[in-house]
Design a protein around this motif. Structure first.
Motif, short mmCIF file in Angstrom:
data_model
loop_
_atom_site.label_atom_id
_atom_site.label_comp_id
_atom_site.label_asym_id
_atom_site.label_seq_id
_atom_site.Cartn_x
_atom_site.Cartn_y
_atom_site.Cartn_z
N THR A 18 25.08 -6.62 -14.00
CA THR A 18 24.64 -7.99 -14.22
C THR A 18 24.44 -8.61 -12.86
OG1 THR A 18 25.96 -8.10 -16.25
CG2 THR A 18 25.23 -10.20 -15.30
N ILE A 19 23.26 -9.16 -12.64
CA ILE A 19 22.91 -9.76 -11.34
C ILE A 19 23.23 -11.24 -11.40
CG2 ILE A 19 21.04 -10.17 -9.71
CD1 ILE A 19 19.60 -7.76 -11.06
N SER A 93 15.25 6.27 -7.92
CA SER A 93 14.66 6.80 -6.69
C SER A 93 13.66 5.84 -6.03
CB SER A 93 13.95 8.13 -6.99
OG SER A 93 12.75 7.90 -7.71
N LEU A 94 13.27 4.79 -6.72
CA LEU A 94 12.26 3.88 -6.17
C LEU A 94 12.83 3.04 -5.04
CD1 LEU A 94 10.58 2.72 -9.49
CD2 LEU A 94 9.72 4.39 -7.84
N ARG A 120 18.58 -6.66 -1.06
CA ARG A 120 19.87 -7.35 -1.27
C ARG A 120 20.65 -6.66 -2.40
NH1 ARG A 120 19.18 -13.38 -2.30
NH2 ARG A 120 21.44 -13.33 -2.20
N LEU A 121 19.94 -6.29 -3.46
CA LEU A 121 20.61 -5.58 -4.56
C LEU A 121 21.16 -4.24 -4.09
CD1 LEU A 121 18.16 -6.38 -7.48
CD2 LEU A 121 20.53 -7.16 -7.27
N PRO A 130 16.17 -2.03 -10.73
CA PRO A 130 16.95 -2.34 -11.92
C PRO A 130 16.03 -2.60 -13.11
CG PRO A 130 17.00 -4.18 -10.39
CD PRO A 130 16.22 -3.08 -9.74
N VAL A 131 16.34 -1.97 -14.23
CA VAL A 131 15.56 -2.16 -15.46
C VAL A 131 16.55 -2.38 -16.59
CG1 VAL A 131 13.57 -0.81 -14.75
CG2 VAL A 131 15.46 0.32 -15.90
N GLY A 132 16.08 -2.96 -17.71
CA GLY A 132 16.86 -3.32 -18.88
C GLY A 132 17.91 -2.27 -19.23
N PRO A 133 18.66 -2.50 -20.28
CA PRO A 133 18.47 -3.57 -21.23
C PRO A 133 19.00 -4.90 -20.71
CG PRO A 133 20.38 -2.30 -21.83
CD PRO A 133 19.75 -1.62 -20.63
#
Length: 135
Positions: A18-19, A93-94, A120-121, A130-133
């Protein structure tokens, strides 16, 4: 930037993060801005993480995507070779600069913001894109 990691139920070795806000909200707003353009460019061979309604970021029901994927697998069985990749490994990997370069044509002026946010992440322990859910 603070990021909270939690185990992903039923997915050993994977975690959800959670960001903290306002970065999380800004990231969501960017995704909403570029999602229709990304969805429009996806080829039919992309089965998962499709949007039923890109204007509202409404994801397609995963069961429908799974059925489409299984039909494709059965087709490969009859017609030759198929390749299955773990998209989660791809997202990890991105690198920020690569994502920024892809975002810039879809949301002019936002590539640099994306690169800084992903850096920063990364500093907070988030690897890749970062991707869902959505929590």
């Amino acid at each position: 930037m603070r990021v909270r990691f939690e185990p992903w139920p039923g997915r050993p070795g994977r975690s959800l993060c959670t960001i903290e806000q306002p970065v999380g909200e800004a990231f969501d707003a960017l995704v909403a801005r570029i999602a229709p353009a990304v969805e429009e460019r996806l080829r039919p061979q992309v089965h998962a993480v499709r949007l039923a309604d890109p204007s509202r970021l409404l994801p397609e029901d995963w069961r429908r995507a799974r059925e489409r994927f299984l039909r494709a697998v059965h087709s490969f069985d009859r017609n030759g070779v198929g390749l299955r990749l773990d998209v989660e490994d791809c997202y990890r990997s991105l690198r920020p600069a690569c994502v920024a370069q892809a975002v810039e044509p879809l949301a002019p002026g936002m590539g640099e913001w994306v690169e800084r946010a992903l850096q920063r992440l990364a500093g907070a322990g988030v690897t890749g894109l970062p991707v869902g859910p959505v929590a």
